[in-house]
Design a protein around this motif. Sequence first.
Motif, PDB file in Angstrom:
ATOM      1  N   HIS A 191      -2.980 -10.587  -3.558  1.00 26.78           N
ATOM      2  CA  HIS A 191      -1.909  -9.653  -3.905  1.00 26.78           C
ATOM      3  C   HIS A 191      -1.143  -9.233  -2.654  1.00 26.78           C
ATOM      4  CE1 HIS A 191      -0.652  -5.595  -5.875  1.00 26.78           C
ATOM      5  NE2 HIS A 191       0.265  -6.519  -6.057  1.00 26.78           N
ATOM      6  N   ALA A 192      -1.862  -8.969  -1.567  1.00 23.83           N
ATOM      7  CA  ALA A 192      -1.213  -8.586  -0.304  1.00 23.83           C
ATOM      8  C   ALA A 192      -0.329  -9.710   0.214  1.00 23.83           C
ATOM      9  CB  ALA A 192      -2.273  -8.221   0.734  1.00 23.83           C
ATOM     10  N   ILE A 193      -0.816 -10.940   0.118  1.00 23.83           N
ATOM     11  CA  ILE A 193      -0.043 -12.095   0.588  1.00 23.83           C
ATOM     12  C   ILE A 193       1.209 -12.259  -0.260  1.00 23.83           C
ATOM     13  CG2 ILE A 193      -0.086 -14.608   0.821  1.00 23.83           C
ATOM     14  CD1 ILE A 193      -3.185 -14.249   1.366  1.00 23.83           C
ATOM     15  N   ALA A 194       1.060 -12.072  -1.590  1.00 24.81           N
ATOM     16  CA  ALA A 194       2.214 -12.201  -2.491  1.00 24.81           C
ATOM     17  C   ALA A 194       3.287 -11.164  -2.176  1.00 24.81           C
ATOM     18  CB  ALA A 194       1.763 -12.062  -3.940  1.00 24.81           C
ATOM     19  N   LEU A 195       2.874  -9.969  -1.756  1.00 25.76           N
ATOM     20  CA  LEU A 195       3.824  -8.903  -1.417  1.00 25.76           C
ATOM     21  C   LEU A 195       4.319  -9.008   0.024  1.00 25.76           C
ATOM     22  CD1 LEU A 195       2.164  -5.791  -3.130  1.00 25.76           C
ATOM     23  CD2 LEU A 195       4.099  -7.148  -3.934  1.00 25.76           C
ATOM     24  N   ASN A 196       3.844 -10.045   0.739  1.00 24.99           N
ATOM     25  CA  ASN A 196       4.216 -10.248   2.141  1.00 24.99           C
ATOM     26  C   ASN A 196       3.783  -9.067   3.012  1.00 24.99           C
ATOM     27  OD1 ASN A 196       5.318 -11.982   4.086  1.00 24.99           O
ATOM     28  ND2 ASN A 196       7.272 -10.895   4.085  1.00 24.99           N
ATOM     29  N   ALA A 197       2.615  -8.527   2.720  1.00 26.88           N
ATOM     30  CA  ALA A 197       2.072  -7.398   3.500  1.00 26.88           C
ATOM     31  C   ALA A 197       1.553  -7.893   4.842  1.00 26.88           C
ATOM     32  CB  ALA A 197       0.957  -6.717   2.720  1.00 26.88           C
ATOM     33  N   SER A 198       1.671  -7.063   5.853  1.00 27.96           N
ATOM     34  CA  SER A 198       1.164  -7.407   7.180  1.00 27.96           C
ATOM     35  C   SER A 198      -0.230  -6.840   7.411  1.00 27.96           C
ATOM     36  CB  SER A 198       2.103  -6.891   8.267  1.00 27.96           C
ATOM     37  OG  SER A 198       2.209  -5.471   8.205  1.00 27.96           O
ATOM     38  N   ASP A 199      -0.599  -5.782   6.667  1.00 26.30           N
ATOM     39  CA  ASP A 199      -1.891  -5.122   6.859  1.00 26.30           C
ATOM     40  C   ASP A 199      -2.443  -4.652   5.518  1.00 26.30           C
ATOM     41  OD1 ASP A 199      -2.099  -4.384  10.076  1.00 26.30           O
ATOM     42  OD2 ASP A 199      -0.043  -4.412   9.336  1.00 26.30           O
ATOM     43  N   ILE A 200      -3.789  -4.622   5.438  1.00 23.66           N
ATOM     44  CA  ILE A 200      -4.484  -4.037   4.300  1.00 23.66           C
ATOM     45  C   ILE A 200      -5.393  -2.934   4.832  1.00 23.66           C
ATOM     46  CG2 ILE A 200      -6.082  -4.435   2.384  1.00 23.66           C
ATOM     47  CD1 ILE A 200      -5.286  -7.372   2.440  1.00 23.66           C
ATOM     48  N   HIS A 201      -5.353  -1.760   4.197  1.00 24.07           N
ATOM     49  CA  HIS A 201      -6.208  -0.640   4.594  1.00 24.07           C
ATOM     50  C   HIS A 201      -7.140  -0.270   3.439  1.00 24.07           C
ATOM     51  CE1 HIS A 201      -3.888   0.752   8.252  1.00 24.07           C
ATOM     52  NE2 HIS A 201      -3.022  -0.082   7.691  1.00 24.07           N
ATOM     53  N   PHE A 202      -8.452  -0.226   3.728  1.00 20.69           N
ATOM     54  CA  PHE A 202      -9.423   0.352   2.800  1.00 20.69           C
ATOM     55  C   PHE A 202      -9.759   1.739   3.339  1.00 20.69           C
ATOM     56  CE2 PHE A 202     -11.521  -3.967   1.490  1.00 20.69           C
ATOM     57  CZ  PHE A 202     -10.320  -4.370   0.942  1.00 20.69           C
ATOM     58  N   GLU A 203      -9.376   2.785   2.620  1.00 22.60           N
ATOM     59  CA  GLU A 203      -9.537   4.148   3.123  1.00 22.60           C
ATOM     60  C   GLU A 203     -10.468   4.938   2.206  1.00 22.60           C
ATOM     61  OE1 GLU A 203      -5.721   5.894   3.860  1.00 22.60           O
ATOM     62  OE2 GLU A 203      -4.923   4.066   4.758  1.00 22.60           O
ATOM     63  N   PRO A 204     -11.697   5.263   2.685  1.00 23.48           N
ATOM     64  CA  PRO A 204     -12.656   5.994   1.843  1.00 23.48           C
ATOM     65  C   PRO A 204     -12.284   7.471   1.718  1.00 23.48           C
ATOM     66  CG  PRO A 204     -13.588   5.599   4.016  1.00 23.48           C
ATOM     67  CD  PRO A 204     -12.261   4.893   3.994  1.00 23.48           C
ATOM     68  N   LEU A 205     -12.143   7.927   0.486  1.00 22.04           N
ATOM     69  CA  LEU A 205     -11.893   9.335   0.184  1.00 22.04           C
ATOM     70  C   LEU A 205     -13.161   9.925  -0.419  1.00 22.04           C
ATOM     71  CD1 LEU A 205      -8.319   8.934  -1.365  1.00 22.04           C
ATOM     72  CD2 LEU A 205      -8.939   9.415   1.016  1.00 22.04           C
ATOM     73  N   LYS A 207     -14.113  10.879  -3.353  1.00 25.14           N
ATOM     74  CA  LYS A 207     -14.569  10.380  -4.653  1.00 25.14           C
ATOM     75  C   LYS A 207     -14.000   9.014  -5.021  1.00 25.14           C
ATOM     76  CE  LYS A 207     -15.214  15.028  -6.575  1.00 25.14           C
ATOM     77  NZ  LYS A 207     -14.851  15.967  -7.668  1.00 25.14           N
ATOM     78  N   THR A 208     -13.142   8.454  -4.184  1.00 29.50           N
ATOM     79  CA  THR A 208     -12.506   7.168  -4.490  1.00 29.50           C
ATOM     80  C   THR A 208     -12.331   6.332  -3.223  1.00 29.50           C
ATOM     81  OG1 THR A 208     -10.327   8.190  -4.249  1.00 29.50           O
ATOM     82  CG2 THR A 208     -11.228   8.045  -6.499  1.00 29.50           C
ATOM     83  N   LEU A 209     -11.931   5.080  -3.424  1.00 27.67           N
ATOM     84  CA  LEU A 209     -11.559   4.203  -2.321  1.00 27.67           C
ATOM     85  C   LEU A 209     -10.090   3.847  -2.497  1.00 27.67           C
ATOM     86  CD1 LEU A 209     -12.319   2.420   0.149  1.00 27.67           C
ATOM     87  CD2 LEU A 209     -12.787   0.570  -1.482  1.00 27.67           C
ATOM     88  N   LEU A 210      -9.273   4.215  -1.524  1.00 28.77           N
ATOM     89  CA  LEU A 210      -7.831   3.980  -1.591  1.00 28.77           C
ATOM     90  C   LEU A 210      -7.497   2.662  -0.894  1.00 28.77           C
ATOM     91  CD1 LEU A 210      -4.925   4.995  -2.208  1.00 28.77           C
ATOM     92  CD2 LEU A 210      -4.980   6.133   0.030  1.00 28.77           C
ATOM     93  N   ILE A 211      -6.711   1.817  -1.565  1.00 30.65           N
ATOM     94  CA  ILE A 211      -6.243   0.553  -0.979  1.00 30.65           C
ATOM     95  C   ILE A 211      -4.755   0.710  -0.699  1.00 30.65           C
ATOM     96  CG2 ILE A 211      -6.100  -1.950  -1.231  1.00 30.65           C
ATOM     97  CD1 ILE A 211      -8.943  -0.966  -1.436  1.00 30.65           C
ATOM     98  N   ARG A 212      -4.363   0.495   0.559  1.00 31.19           N
ATOM     99  CA  ARG A 212      -2.951   0.566   0.922  1.00 31.19           C
ATOM    100  C   ARG A 212      -2.541  -0.709   1.654  1.00 31.19           C
ATOM    101  NH1 ARG A 212      -0.849   6.026   3.538  1.00 31.19           N
ATOM    102  NH2 ARG A 212      -2.513   5.779   5.071  1.00 31.19           N
TER     103      ARG A 212
END
Length: 570
Positions: A191-205, A207-212
Amino acid sequence: MHITEEKLKELLLASGVIKEKTFQAALEESMRLGQSLPEVLIGRGDLSEDYLLQVLEPYFDAPVVDLRKKTIDKNVFSLISEDYAKAKNILAFEKDDNKKVLKLAMADPFDYDTIEFLRAKLGFSIEPYLSSRSSLKFGFKQYKQQIGQEFDKVITENVNKVLNETTGQADMSKLADALSVVTILDSILEHAIALNASDIHFEPLPKTLLIRYRVDGVLEEILTLQKIIEPILVARVKILANLQIDEHRTPQDGRFRFEMAEGGYIDARVNVMPVMHGEKVEMRLLKSSVRPLTLEELGLSNEAVKIVGEEIHKSHGMILVTGPTGHGKTTTLYAVLHILNTPTVNITTIEDPIEYEVARVNQTQVNVKAGITFANGLRALVRQNPDIIMVGEIRDGETAEISVHAALTGHLVLSTLHTNDAASTVPRLIDMKVEPFLLATTVNLIIAQRLVRKICPGCVSSYAISPEMQALIKKQLSLVDEQAKLIPKMLFRGKGCNMCNHSGFQGQIGIYELLHVSEAIKQMILKTTSTSDIKKQAIKEGMVSLFQDGLLKVERGVTTIEEVLRVVSE
């Protein structure tokens, strides 16, 4: 693609856009670099992708379709599985149930085996359309639109299956098997490659895990996963990057290669950092298999390309590219290397990390554990009889000193540095204990750059500039009367459409300032003149500042004034 080199040559020469000498040069380059001939012709700027399709349309006897201008029903594109569509470079974009006809975008309309297979499987007559690879890549994004909802559904169902009846806690090993964490991570990457993203962030909150994702330089929230997925997803990343999965207290760095379904691969540079609610993962996606961009594609003006061309063909000296992290400095250096990469020169590099693999270039990666640093790696490179040396980054005085001495002894040295503008490079190197007389002798050209988002061509619109914006531009330029013509009368912005996911932007482009070290500036370096005076002299000699270059791109409708102001503050 089912077309011979002879036929492609015939079509292109007949079109008049390509001369035989140009075609032959591109053919030789494609053989040397192992790339397809159309890819090389487009990469060299000999013709555009859209024009190539116009030339090929009558040959394939198939109409051209641009999927970026289409709204595609999920029930249509999902007739063909994502893996098969990417493997064959096809996408179903329209169907007629009454006539039983399916319109199919294809990179190769002469792929009759695929057409016949789909006709038999789906029970539709297939109507092939010619589509560019960038158009198809955009179409493939359709498969990932519901990624968040799909993951949440899968995770919820499987967590309930493996809950311990007595404790109410999920068994981690059973959960990992049930969730297919491999599939989840692969989908996030694709999905990141399809959106031409340069970075993926996994951010632990809490009660959840945020993907940016960082797309076109701006972070975007993509999905939120249940907290229970965090440890097994992070463990999967650690395994791929060859990190210690039982280490949770110290930062770790690694790297892995991800093969894409449609072919090719992406290198992911990984950093895992302990934070308050778990471990944060940052993955930089490096497109190792893509063609190098030309200087024009990067955003340099014709005059700037001419200056760079003159300086990079000198036998010795230094060319430095400066700017903040993540603003394309290394990409600019690779574009220069691509120009210089001929059979007559020996090019060696020392990088941390190797971001792009370049055919016929000897690339070395920094490995502190093995004793390879920028400084001692550079010392070894000098003994490899190089003509051109690329140093990924000048970080300390020792690396700066060795680089300068390499430039003094008959080598062309290319490197990057972190400074705010071109003129600030001189005091930065002097602060690293490089003698001013050595800088004046060795530095030929300093390129400062920033990346700005490009306005989406599918929804660009103009509007009149406001008095407030005029005043702000004047303030940035510190205008005198004769410079008033630099203020554009019209500004542009993107209204938002399917092509840009309603953001108004699509892709990035650089804004640049080139400081050519003239005799006058050499004398100023020797006298350790202030940065502001060096910049004034450079502008007097014709240098276009970052902000001025940005304004020129604003005037042409390439980017917005807000983007330029976001990255440049003078």
